[in-house]
Design an enzyme around this catalytic site. Structure first.
Site, PDB file in Angstrom:
ATOM      1  N   HIS A 402      16.620  28.887  16.837  1.00  0.00           N
ATOM      2  CA  HIS A 402      16.812  30.338  16.832  1.00  0.00           C
ATOM      3  C   HIS A 402      16.297  30.953  18.111  1.00  0.00           C
ATOM      4  O   HIS A 402      16.846  31.910  18.617  1.00  0.00           O
ATOM      5  CB  HIS A 402      16.084  30.943  15.650  1.00  0.00           C
ATOM      6  CG  HIS A 402      16.575  30.397  14.360  1.00  0.00           C
ATOM      7  ND1 HIS A 402      17.871  30.538  13.962  1.00  0.00           N
ATOM      8  CD2 HIS A 402      15.952  29.686  13.404  1.00  0.00           C
ATOM      9  CE1 HIS A 402      18.022  29.935  12.810  1.00  0.00           C
ATOM     10  NE2 HIS A 402      16.880  29.413  12.447  1.00  0.00           N
ATOM     11  N   ARG A 545      29.839  40.597   8.975  1.00  0.00           N
ATOM     12  CA  ARG A 545      30.487  39.420   8.397  1.00  0.00           C
ATOM     13  C   ARG A 545      29.655  38.914   7.232  1.00  0.00           C
ATOM     14  O   ARG A 545      28.429  38.807   7.348  1.00  0.00           O
ATOM     15  CB  ARG A 545      30.617  38.321   9.455  1.00  0.00           C
ATOM     16  CG  ARG A 545      31.334  37.090   8.922  1.00  0.00           C
ATOM     17  CD  ARG A 545      31.557  36.059   9.997  1.00  0.00           C
ATOM     18  NE  ARG A 545      30.312  35.387  10.357  1.00  0.00           N
ATOM     19  CZ  ARG A 545      30.238  34.449  11.298  1.00  0.00           C
ATOM     20  NH1 ARG A 545      31.322  34.109  11.978  1.00  0.00           N
ATOM     21  NH2 ARG A 545      29.085  33.867  11.578  1.00  0.00           N
ATOM     22  N   GLU A 644      39.975  31.578  11.940  1.00  0.00           N
ATOM     23  CA  GLU A 644      39.256  30.458  12.558  1.00  0.00           C
ATOM     24  C   GLU A 644      39.647  29.112  11.954  1.00  0.00           C
ATOM     25  O   GLU A 644      39.111  28.082  12.321  1.00  0.00           O
ATOM     26  CB  GLU A 644      37.732  30.670  12.462  1.00  0.00           C
ATOM     27  CG  GLU A 644      37.200  30.988  11.092  1.00  0.00           C
ATOM     28  CD  GLU A 644      35.697  31.303  11.104  1.00  0.00           C
ATOM     29  OE1 GLU A 644      35.020  31.031  12.100  1.00  0.00           O
ATOM     30  OE2 GLU A 644      35.225  31.835  10.077  1.00  0.00           O
ATOM     31  N   ASP A 668      35.306  28.125  15.999  1.00  0.00           N
ATOM     32  CA  ASP A 668      35.785  27.262  14.926  1.00  0.00           C
ATOM     33  C   ASP A 668      37.272  26.950  15.080  1.00  0.00           C
ATOM     34  O   ASP A 668      37.706  25.833  14.840  1.00  0.00           O
ATOM     35  CB  ASP A 668      35.528  27.911  13.564  1.00  0.00           C
ATOM     36  CG  ASP A 668      34.113  27.629  13.082  1.00  0.00           C
ATOM     37  OD1 ASP A 668      33.650  26.492  13.271  1.00  0.00           O
ATOM     38  OD2 ASP A 668      33.466  28.558  12.561  1.00  0.00           O
TER      39      ASP A 668
HETATM   40  C1  PEP Z   1      33.662  31.507  15.660  1.00  0.00           C
HETATM   41  O1  PEP Z   1      33.832  30.591  14.860  1.00  0.00           O
HETATM   42  O2  PEP Z   1      34.298  31.621  16.716  1.00  0.00           O
HETATM   43  C2  PEP Z   1      32.645  32.544  15.415  1.00  0.00           C
HETATM   44  C3  PEP Z   1      32.556  33.592  16.192  1.00  0.00           C
HETATM   45  O3  PEP Z   1      31.799  32.380  14.385  1.00  0.00           O
HETATM   46  P1  PEP Z   1      30.557  31.369  14.367  1.00  0.00           P
HETATM   47  O4  PEP Z   1      30.277  30.956  15.799  1.00  0.00           O
HETATM   48  O5  PEP Z   1      29.442  32.125  13.761  1.00  0.00           O
HETATM   49  O6  PEP Z   1      31.059  30.242  13.536  1.00  0.00           O
HETATM   50 MG    MG Z   2      33.072  30.567  12.853  1.00  0.00          MG
END
Ligand code: PEP
Ligand code: MG
Length: 790
Positions: A402, A545, A644, A668
């Site tokens: 983190h 989200r 995604e 993703d």
């Molecule tokens: C993504 O998947 O591009 C995204 C913005 O979400 P995270 O990185 O939290 O999976």
């Molecule tokens: Mg994502």
């Protein structure tokens, strides 16, 4: 004892206590072989297995060598070696995942080593060790009786394997640090020689400072250079850094103190037992003394009266009382009693750690400086004032910790994995942090300091170059308005986003505040948090989200199931839909906060029409619930989905009819489109934002959004790269969300490119069938237009 009658440990117990013990072993040992030896002994004993061994990969990256074992012949240590292409141990490295096999002799990959005498074993479990995602060895377990290892056991062992990896990496790092230190000292000696040759007579203080010069090595996590005094954030010196709180509520502070004392007592008992088992009752006696102090009525009374009569916070009361004791002991004639000062400090440190863990009180730093910490928890980072953190150095090595995520979003130069930093740096010492090369200089000589001042000045000049863009709207050279919003995770991100001129939030990863807690936050807590954030953004939209756990994100209090393929598994909205109570609670909090400002609700990992309809049902249910409770909810709250998963690209025309906006999660989407794990360096070259399939999908999505007149915001990491930005703009994306420090630079880039130029770049890219051609095509267009230098 017959193998089958051997008692198996309680699995949960195994995980937690063994991990704690291993952490202690790691802290106490500086010799790699000794630590590995202790670990295999501990794991074999706790798991009730006849064998536990550790194999490490040699420098060639192909040979595994036995480095420690409990159960196999000791003489095999250092001798038994195998290629990763042979043996079951090699298989674990090759496959990069846990290998669990019954009757290993029957497996085609089985290989027998005479030295180990291992034909007697009937089950094999191999857990690969990784440095970040690079394999570095294997933790192997064998049993006499056939044994199928359970999910919990494997998951606990994987965590242990992770810890083993980190000590191996650190031990190797230590070697290179020593070499660097030697180099640095040689440099100082040479400088000294030069000065003497020039018959300059340095003052005493100057000499002392120079002979103190040290350099420590770590892994760069966020680039940059910083210099300033050391601010140590650790239990050892935490006491000195504590300042009192203004409005203390004695009852609360007293309760906090009592809980912390109780926790410390239990931990001390545990330490005592552990020490007695490992060494002797005599060695453990010191903890008994600690326990007596922790139960001493005089000590407790002093703490309580500092809270109740002098109205100090629990932490500050601890600081004053413990400091008094330390001082008093330090003045004593008797050497034995004088040493008790160190014990007092130790006790104070442990109580403080519990106090901090109990209630994450704002950690107040005295002056701006470089923060040196063992590790930073999100709650700690969130409570620090960013302007007082010029750089971050952590002992822990996780690059995806983190602390690193936060440092990145704050744009703070950071290095991690600096072994022993807290012991080797003292408060207020002069530090220079070169996070580009991963070096921390302690009390550097003037020449080194001068060189870094120059580098720092260059960095500031660069920042100032973009400063002018902070408060301007993002616009292309021909005046097309682009929305640049921030990706945020913790409260601390808000100030950074505002400072960098973000027009609201394109992605609020709510799993971060969930991760920072000990249990699921309730509706009220979430509502207050979301409300505060939307109010801070004063009219700009905040996209919240819903929980996106699973994959590589776990909550400490919500153990994920053991899955072979967590990224393809039970993650994100799938978890939420299976836990409707948790899901509905979060949505209710969002709806309530929506009364106070423009919020958009975003659902991650949508892969079907059924998914989004189910989510909408929960929204309706949450509304009904709030209405029945007489609570206000936002009337109209835009709903959106993350695109995604490839299925969502194909379904985008239909999905567009269901929602108000799309958020394009390229992190993703790329990994799923190209079947390339976003965190695995072995397949990093396959994770390619400029793959023609990705470019095609992004172009198609931009068109769908335009046709259906819904918003489309791209919030993956790819937007921070100007080359990608040019392409995305040309493909029709007009809204982006990114780590806030990248916003001013992106605005500067946009101000120099016209839409026409970007569209030409997109046409070029869409015309090619290979990533290499696309990359070169974009680079050439940008170079021709004089846009490559930004
Ligand atoms: C993504 O998947 O591009 C995204 C913005 O979400 P995270 O990185 O939290 O999976
Ligand atoms: Mg994502």
């Amino acid at each position: 004892m017959s193998p089958t009658s051997r008692k198996r440990p309680d699995q949960n117990q195994f995980g937690i206590t063994t991990l704690e013990d291993i952490s202690t072993l790691i802290l106490q040992s500086h010799d790699l072989d000794e630590t590995l030896d202790n670990i295999v002994t501990l794991v074999a004993r706790r798991m009730g297995t006849e064998v536990c061994s550790i194999y490490l990969l040699e420098d060639d990256g192909l040979t595994l060598r036995l480095r420690a074992t409990r159960g196999l012949s000791r003489r095999a240590v250092g001798k038994v070696a195998m290629k990763i292409s042979e043996g079951l141990t090699g298989l674990a490295v090759e496959q990069g995942k846990v290998v669990s096999i019954l009757e290993p002799q029957n497996h085609p990959r089985y290989r027998y080593f005479r030295e180990t005498r291992e034909e007697r074993f009937h089950s094999f479990l191999g857990i690969p060790l990784f440095d970040r995602r690079r394999p570095i060895g294997v933790l192997a377990i064998q049993t006499l009786a056939p044994r199928q290892f359970g999910g919990e056991e494997i998951s606990a062992l994987s965590t242990i394997a992770f810890q083993v990896s980190s000590i191996v990496v650190n031990a190797r790092l230590l070697d290179s640090i020593r070499q660097k230190e030697e180099q640095a000292n040689r440099f100082v000696r040479e400088l000294e020689q030069t000065r003497q040759n020039r018959s300059h007579q340095p003052g005493e203080a100057e000499n002392a400072a120079r002979s103190d010069y040290r350099a420590l090595r770590g892994t760069p996590a966020y680039p940059g250079v910083a210099s300033g005094p050391a601010n140590l954030l650790d239990e050892r010196l935490g006491l000195t850094d504590i300042v009192d709180k203004a409005d203390v509520e004695p009852r609360r502070e007293r309760a906090l103190l009592e809980t912390a004392l109780e926790k410390t007592r239990i931990q001390t008992l545990y330490l005592e037992k552990q020490m007695a088992a490992r060494l002797s009752a005599d060695d453990a006696a010191i903890f008994h003394t600690h326990l007596m102090i922790l139960e001493d009525r005089g000590f407790i009374q002093k703490l309580l009266s500092a809270i109740e009569q002098r109205r100090h916070s629990a932490a500050y009361a601890l600081k004053t009382v413990v400091s008094d004791y330390i001082e008093a002991f330090g003045r004593m004639e008797d050497a034995y009693l004088r040493e008790r000062a160190a014990d007092m400090e130790d006790i104070g440190r442990r109580i403080l750690a519990n106090l901090m863990g109990q209630s994450p009180q704002p950690l107040q730093l005295k002056n701006p400086g470089i923060l040196v910490a063992r590790e930073l928890l999100p709650s700690e980072v969130a409570s620090l004032e960013p302007e007082k953190i010029l750089g971050i150095v952590t002992e822990m090595g996780a690059k995806h910790s983190h602390a690193v995520i936060m440092a990145k979003s704050m744009g703070i130069p950071t290095i991690v994995g600096v072994k022993g930093a807290l012991k080797r740096v003292t408060p207020d010492e002069n530090l220079i942090l070169d996070a580009n090369s991963g070096t921390l200089y302690i009390n550097p000589p003037p020449q080194v300091a001068e060189e870094f001042r120059r580098l720092e000045a260059d960095r500031h000049r660069e920042i100032q170059r973009f400063e002018a863009f902070r408060d301007q709207p993002a616009r292309t050279a021909d005046g097309v308005e682009i929305k640049l919003r921030a990706n945020i995770g913790l409260m601390g991100d808000v100030a950074i986003a505002l400072r960098n001129g973000a027009e609201g939030v394109g992605l609020y990863r709510t799993e971060f505040p969930y991760m920072a807690r000990g249990d699921f936050p309730d509706r009220e807590e979430q509502y207050l948090l979301y409300r505060r954030i939307v109010e801070e953004f004063g009219g700009h939209p905040v996209t919240i989200r819903t929980l996106d756990i699973g994959g590589d994100k776990a909550l400490p209090y919500f153990a994920p199931p053991q899955e072979d393929n967590p990224f393809m598994g039970w993650r994100s909205v799938r978890v939420s839909l299976d836990h409707r109570d948790i899901f509905r609670t979060q949505i209710e909090a969002v709806l309530m906060a929506g009364v106070h400002g423009p919020i958009r609700l975003l659902f991650p990992m949508i892969s079907s029409m059924e998914d989004i309809r189910a989510c909408k049902e929960v929204v309706a249910e949450a509304r009904r619930h709030l209405r029945a409770a007489g609570l206000a909810a936002a009337e109209k709250l835009p709903l959106g989905i993350m695109i995604e998963v490839p299925a969502a690209v194909y379904l985008s025309e239909r999905l567009a009819d269901e929602v108000d906006f799309f958020a394009l999660g390229t992190n993703d989407l790329i990994q799923y489109l190209l079947a390339a794990d976003r965190n695995n360096p072995l397949v990093a070259r396959y994770f390619d934002p400029l793959h023609p399939a990705v470019v095609g999908a992004l172009g198609q999505l931009a068109q769908t959004a335009r046709k259906h007149r819904i918003d489309l915001c791209l919030c993956g990491e790819m937007a921070t790269e100007p080359m990608h930005m040019a392409l995305l703009l040309g493909l029709g994306v007009r809204e982006f969300s990114m780590a806030a420090p990248f916003i001013p630079r992106t605005k500067a880039f946009l101000s120099r490119i016209t839409l026409g130029q970007a569209e030409k770049i997109a046409r070029t890219a869409l015309g090619f069938g290979e990533s290499r051609q696309i990359r070169e095509g974009i680079r050439k267009e940008l170079a021709d237009q004089g846009l490559l230098d930004i």
